[in-house]
Design a protein around this motif. Structure first.
Motif, PDB file in Angstrom:
ATOM      1  N   CYS A  38      -7.619   0.079  -6.841  1.00  0.00           N
ATOM      2  CA  CYS A  38      -6.329   0.166  -6.138  1.00  0.00           C
ATOM      3  C   CYS A  38      -5.174  -0.083  -7.124  1.00  0.00           C
ATOM      4  O   CYS A  38      -5.118  -1.126  -7.761  1.00  0.00           O
ATOM      5  CB  CYS A  38      -6.285  -0.866  -5.012  1.00  0.00           C
ATOM      6  N   THR A  71      -8.384  -4.926  -0.437  1.00  0.00           N
ATOM      7  CA  THR A  71      -8.919  -4.080   0.636  1.00  0.00           C
ATOM      8  C   THR A  71     -10.131  -4.726   1.311  1.00  0.00           C
ATOM      9  O   THR A  71     -10.259  -4.683   2.530  1.00  0.00           O
ATOM     10  CB  THR A  71      -9.334  -2.720   0.045  1.00  0.00           C
ATOM     11  N   CYS A  74       0.853  -1.201   0.000  1.00  0.00           N
ATOM     12  CA  CYS A  74       0.000   0.000   0.000  1.00  0.00           C
ATOM     13  C   CYS A  74       0.887   1.248   0.000  1.00  0.00           C
ATOM     14  O   CYS A  74       1.793   1.374   0.813  1.00  0.00           O
ATOM     15  CB  CYS A  74      -0.909   0.000   1.222  1.00  0.00           C
ATOM     16  N   ILE A  75       0.608   2.168  -0.928  1.00  0.00           N
ATOM     17  CA  ILE A  75       1.406   3.401  -1.016  1.00  0.00           C
ATOM     18  C   ILE A  75       0.630   4.596  -0.465  1.00  0.00           C
ATOM     19  O   ILE A  75       1.016   5.743  -0.659  1.00  0.00           O
ATOM     20  CB  ILE A  75       1.847   3.673  -2.474  1.00  0.00           C
ATOM     21  N   GLN A  76      -0.492   4.313   0.189  1.00  0.00           N
ATOM     22  CA  GLN A  76      -1.283   5.375   0.816  1.00  0.00           C
ATOM     23  C   GLN A  76      -1.692   6.460  -0.191  1.00  0.00           C
ATOM     24  O   GLN A  76      -1.680   7.656   0.128  1.00  0.00           O
ATOM     25  CB  GLN A  76      -0.503   5.975   1.998  1.00  0.00           C
ATOM     26  N   CYS A  77      -2.029   6.019  -1.392  1.00  0.00           N
ATOM     27  CA  CYS A  77      -2.385   6.990  -2.433  1.00  0.00           C
ATOM     28  C   CYS A  77      -3.773   7.587  -2.203  1.00  0.00           C
ATOM     29  O   CYS A  77      -4.081   8.667  -2.695  1.00  0.00           O
ATOM     30  CB  CYS A  77      -2.320   6.335  -3.808  1.00  0.00           C
ATOM     31  N   GLY A  78      -4.618   6.862  -1.472  1.00  0.00           N
ATOM     32  CA  GLY A  78      -5.961   7.371  -1.173  1.00  0.00           C
ATOM     33  C   GLY A  78      -6.995   7.112  -2.263  1.00  0.00           C
ATOM     34  O   GLY A  78      -8.131   7.571  -2.144  1.00  0.00           O
ATOM     35  N   CYS A 135      -8.521   4.462  -2.809  1.00  0.00           N
ATOM     36  CA  CYS A 135      -9.619   3.696  -2.186  1.00  0.00           C
ATOM     37  C   CYS A 135     -10.608   4.642  -1.499  1.00  0.00           C
ATOM     38  O   CYS A 135     -11.824   4.535  -1.690  1.00  0.00           O
ATOM     39  CB  CYS A 135      -9.076   2.662  -1.214  1.00  0.00           C
TER      40      CYS A 135
HETATM   41  S1  SF4 Z   1      -5.856   2.471  -3.206  1.00  0.00           S
HETATM   42 FE1  SF4 Z   1      -5.852   2.374  -0.970  1.00  0.00          FE
HETATM   43  S2  SF4 Z   1      -5.113   0.301  -0.499  1.00  0.00           S
HETATM   44 FE2  SF4 Z   1      -4.545   0.741  -2.630  1.00  0.00          FE
HETATM   45  S3  SF4 Z   1      -2.481   1.581  -2.516  1.00  0.00           S
HETATM   46 FE3  SF4 Z   1      -3.885   3.316  -2.509  1.00  0.00          FE
HETATM   47  S4  SF4 Z   1      -4.231   3.748  -0.314  1.00  0.00           S
HETATM   48 FE4  SF4 Z   1      -3.337   1.683  -0.456  1.00  0.00          FE
END
Ligand code: SF4
Ligand code: SF4
Length: 182
Positions: free
Chosen positions: A94, A100, A40-44, A46
């Protein structure tokens, strides 16, 4: 476990201390099938995709972050854990293809095993214990079944009431009844 206890969450403004962390939590998720959780790269993405998050304070990215940090108690007691509808949109989008939804379901299983279930779920589960169905048949369903050319009752305990005792026995043996009735 009461709703009040479920709602007791540390304030997000409080600093996180080492004793709050269960560093084995990500590994528990990996064992449960969420092999890519550490990617998970915490891209947000999701959170941005989540229909539930549009109407509530629930944030999928935050749940993933807390899981990776090992904030197990906080997660398992959290009402947010139950706000996901398992629609799979976050999983579809994702960029790291992280499961998730399996993360959420696994955390829910852990929470239930510890007795953290929301009252509505307990109510519905009691119907299963008493009637062998989460949603027992009603007049509207009977009518709809007839319109579809189906028998009035489905081939379950509704048609075989003698099987209800077996269902009850199974629910007891698996520990489900104890979980629900406490
Ligand atoms: S979409 Fe959510 S679960 Fe996937 S990498 Fe980004 S923050 Fe992590
Ligand atoms: S599966 Fe759950 S967390 Fe993911 S987008 Fe749907 S409601 Fe949100």
């Amino acid at each position: 476990m009461t709703l009040t206890a479920l709602a007791e969450r540390p304030s997000p403004r409080k600093p996180i201390t080492a004793d709050q962390l269960d560093l084995k939590l990500p590994d528990e998720l990996i064992v449960a099938g969420v092999e890519r959780i550490r990617e998970c790269i915490q891209c947000g993405t999701c959170t941005a995709s989540c229909p539930s998050g549009r109407r509530t304070a629930y944030r999928t990215r935050l749940l993933m972050r807390k899981t990776l940090l090992g904030l197990k108690d906080d997660l398992l007691k959290s009402l947010d854990l139950w706000l996901c509808t398992t629609c799979y949109t976050c999983y579809e989008r994702c960029p790291r293809k992280i499961s998730t939804v399996d993360t959420i379901i696994t955390l829910r299983n852990m929470a239930s095993a510890k007795g953290f279930m929301i009252p509505r779920h307990k109510e519905i589960s009691k119907q299963l214990i008493e009637k062998g169905h989460l949603v027992p048949i009603n007049e509207a369903n009977i009518k709809r079944r007839a319109e579809l050319g189906l028998s009035e009752l489905p081939p379950t305990v509704h048609s075989h009431p003698e099987a209800l005792n077996e269902v009850k026995k199974l629910l007891q043996l698996t520990g489900f009844t104890k979980l629900v009735e406490g």
